[in-house]
Design an enzyme around this catalytic site. Structure first.
Site, PDB file in Angstrom:
ATOM      1  N   GLY A 190       0.828  -1.210   0.000  1.00  0.00           N
ATOM      2  CA  GLY A 190       0.000   0.000   0.000  1.00  0.00           C
ATOM      3  C   GLY A 190       0.856   1.251   0.000  1.00  0.00           C
ATOM      4  O   GLY A 190       1.529   1.536   0.986  1.00  0.00           O
ATOM      5  N   GLY A 281      -5.431   0.955   3.979  1.00  0.00           N
ATOM      6  CA  GLY A 281      -6.651   1.670   4.358  1.00  0.00           C
ATOM      7  C   GLY A 281      -7.164   1.222   5.709  1.00  0.00           C
ATOM      8  O   GLY A 281      -6.631   0.289   6.323  1.00  0.00           O
ATOM      9  N   HIS A 454      10.595  38.300   3.622  1.00  0.00           N
ATOM     10  CA  HIS A 454      11.736  37.807   2.858  1.00  0.00           C
ATOM     11  C   HIS A 454      12.928  37.600   3.787  1.00  0.00           C
ATOM     12  O   HIS A 454      13.188  38.450   4.631  1.00  0.00           O
ATOM     13  CB  HIS A 454      12.132  38.825   1.779  1.00  0.00           C
ATOM     14  CG  HIS A 454      13.360  38.406   1.035  1.00  0.00           C
ATOM     15  ND1 HIS A 454      13.326  37.425   0.058  1.00  0.00           N
ATOM     16  CD2 HIS A 454      14.658  38.802   1.138  1.00  0.00           C
ATOM     17  CE1 HIS A 454      14.560  37.254  -0.414  1.00  0.00           C
ATOM     18  NE2 HIS A 454      15.385  38.073   0.228  1.00  0.00           N
TER      19      HIS A 454
END
Ligand code: FAD
Ligand code: NAI
Length: 475
Positions: A190, A281, A454
């Protein structure tokens, strides 16, 4: 005489404990029943999320990332680490300590908000005279009753047929978070969120990780461009992800596990792993609730059937979180818990499913909100795209983490933001700005015109918004 409350919440995970706190804040006498036990048999509220989910996985992701950086990234910064070694017991002890802090934190919050906590399993006994009677079995046996009941019993891992979890060789999330040694070869069935997060942890700590995924596409719920970029980065890190695989058999031996599978080209394989994580799941947890006693309805997939407001078929009985439809996310459970408590109080609590963010805490992280490009195409919506790579962001360069990008999707006519998708450093934090923007139905121009500090990663968000109008400044 049973103890009577205005509201009883069954389950103390993020859906349940938050619903209980909110109900108490709103002036209801409230109880919360949770059966999770810590190693000493004591109460451990917080559910899957706190005990074997969000919290311990993020603790190990952080620790393993530090380990990887110390081994590979520090040298570039001019920091030489000699004699680096892994102290796995300490790493696991730290994780357990964090889990305990969270368990204790919830018990403290219950006290602070005057929520009565019962440690044990809650089950419906009967409904009579507008009250629900609920038995608590566990450390102390109790019978309590309430006018309003909120069910928040969560989910459990889905078992792969023929490969039951023994938590020694075949592991669910529980075992995968507690391995006492780094497996040389780790298999993962998975390639979903758990597979990628846990696969990343153990790869960073030294495992050779092979992920076997049934679907032919990687991360189908994620924007395709972002998923492709992430897939490339994971492959570069050495995570072997095999798509379109069919698992034929899983055979647990004495010390290892053999997985027989057919790959996407039809070639048969027999892979031997020291440990195997199965993460395919999760299923809703209604075992032990005795819903039949009161006629509680489930939907065709075994979830508690609810309407858009989390109302069940029974008057004054609600259900939230993993045990009902929708994404299995802690913040979704919490939002539903708050909304239900407010609805019980006659308020208008609401959950906006379109602005629920999703995050995968790999490195780089993947985060998104709203619609993907493939969803907009399928729905025939005309849209504009703006992307900005972290490679062109000063802060990302300074951090030494320039992989990935920010992607904006905006309505072609109105410029309303329809989706934001990020793969890159701290995507989990950056996505919050996009969630706020979408809640306020902002346009991409709104974000483009807002001043961002910034140097900061958030400038990449602003630049991607500017790029929607083809006017990025730094790329
Ligand atoms: P749970 O958290 O499952 O809680 C349910 C509680 O109810 C449990 O304590 C259970 O013991 C108790 N209970 C059940 N039945 C009864 C009963 N009859 N009586 C008394 N108590 C009962 N989500 C995120 O958003 N972010 C993440 O980073 C994230 N990471 C995850 C990592 C892993 C490895 C896993 C497995 C999941 C992760 N999730 C994450 C998902 C998240 O854990 C769940 O969505 C969330 O826990 C659901 O909350 P809940 O309250 O519905 O249920
Ligand atoms: P998932 O639904 O994310 O992924 C399961 C994967 O397994 C899918 O890709 C599916 O195609 C695949 N699969 C299913 N059956 C298979 C089979 N027989 N063979 C091979 N592959 C198969 O489920 P996962 O990873 O188990 O996680 C469960 C839930 O927990 C998720 O729904 C997620 O919402 C939640 N979670 C959230 C996290 C987060 O928010 N960061 C972290 C971890 C879990």
């Amino acid at each position: 005489m049973s103890k009577n409350f205005d509201v009883v919440v069954i389950g103390g995970g993020p859906g349940g404990y938050i619903a209980a706190i909110r109900a108490a804040q709103l002036g209801f006498t409230t109880a919360c029943i949770d059966e999770w036990k810590n190693a000493k048999g004591g109460p451990a509220p917080g559910g899957t999320c706190t005990n074997v989910g969000c919290i311990p996985s993020k603790a190990l992701l952080q620790s393993s990332e530090h380990y990887e950086h110390a081994g590979h990234a520090f040298a570039e910064h001019g920091i030489d680490v000699k004699g680096l070694s892994l102290n796995l017991p300490q790493m696991l002890a730290r994780k357990e300590g964090i889990v305990k802090q969270n368990n204790d934190g919830i018990l403290y919050l219950f006290k602070k908000n005057k929520v009565t906590f019962f440690h044990g399993r809650g089950a419906f006994a009967k409904a009579e005279g507008g009250l629900y009677e609920i038995t608590v079995s566990g450390a102390a046996e109790e019978v309590i009753s309430a006018k309003h009941v909120v069910i928040a019993t969560g989910s459990t891992p889905r078992v792969l047929p023929g490969a039951p979890y023994d938590e020694k060789l075949i592991l669910s999330n529980d075992g995968a978070l507690s391995l006492d040694a780094v497996p040389a070869k780790l298999g993962v069935i998975g390639a979903g969120v758990i597979g990628l997060e846990m696969g990343s942890v153990w790869r960073r700590l030294g495992s050779e990780v092979t992920v076997l995924e049934a679907l032919p596409v990687f991360l189908g719920m994620v924007d395709e461009q972002i998923a492709k970029e992430a897939g490339k980065l994971f492959a570069k890190q050495g995570l072997s992800i095999n798509l379109g695989v069919k698992i034929d058999a899983v055979k647990a031996g004495k010390k290892d596990v053999t997985v027989e599978y057919v790959d996407a080209k039809g070639v048969e394989h027999k892979a031997v792993f020291d440990k195997l994580i199965v993460s395919i799941g999760r299923l809703p947890n209604t075992v032990g609730l005795n819903g039949d006693a009161v006629g509680l309805k489930l939907d065709e997939r075994g979830f508690i059937a609810v309407d858009g407001d989390c109302k069940t078929n029974l008057p004054n009985v609600w259900a939230v979180g993993d045990v009902v439809r929708g994404p299995m996310l802690a913040h979704k459970a919490e939002e539903e818990g708050v909304a239900v408590a407010e609805r019980i109080a006659g308020q208008h609590g609401h959950v906006n499913f379109n602005t629920l963010p999703g995050v995968i805490y790999t490195s780089p992280e993947i985060a998104w909100v709203g619609k993907t490009e493939q969803q907009l195409k399928a729905a025939g919506v005309a849209y504009k795209v703006g992307t900005f790579p972290f490679m062109a962001n000063g802060r990302a360069r300074a951090l030494g983490d320039t992989s990935g990008m920010v992607k904006f999707l905006a309505d072609a006519k109105s410029d309303e933001i329809l989706g934001v998708h990020i793969v890159g450093p701290l995507a989990s934090e950056l996505i919050a700005e996009a969630v706020v923007a979408m809640e306020f139905r902002a346009s991409s121009e709104d974000i483009a015109r807002i001043c961002h500090a910034h140097p900061s990663l958030s400038e990449a968000t602003k630049e991607a918004a500017l790029a929607v109008d083809k006017r990025a400044l730094n790329f």
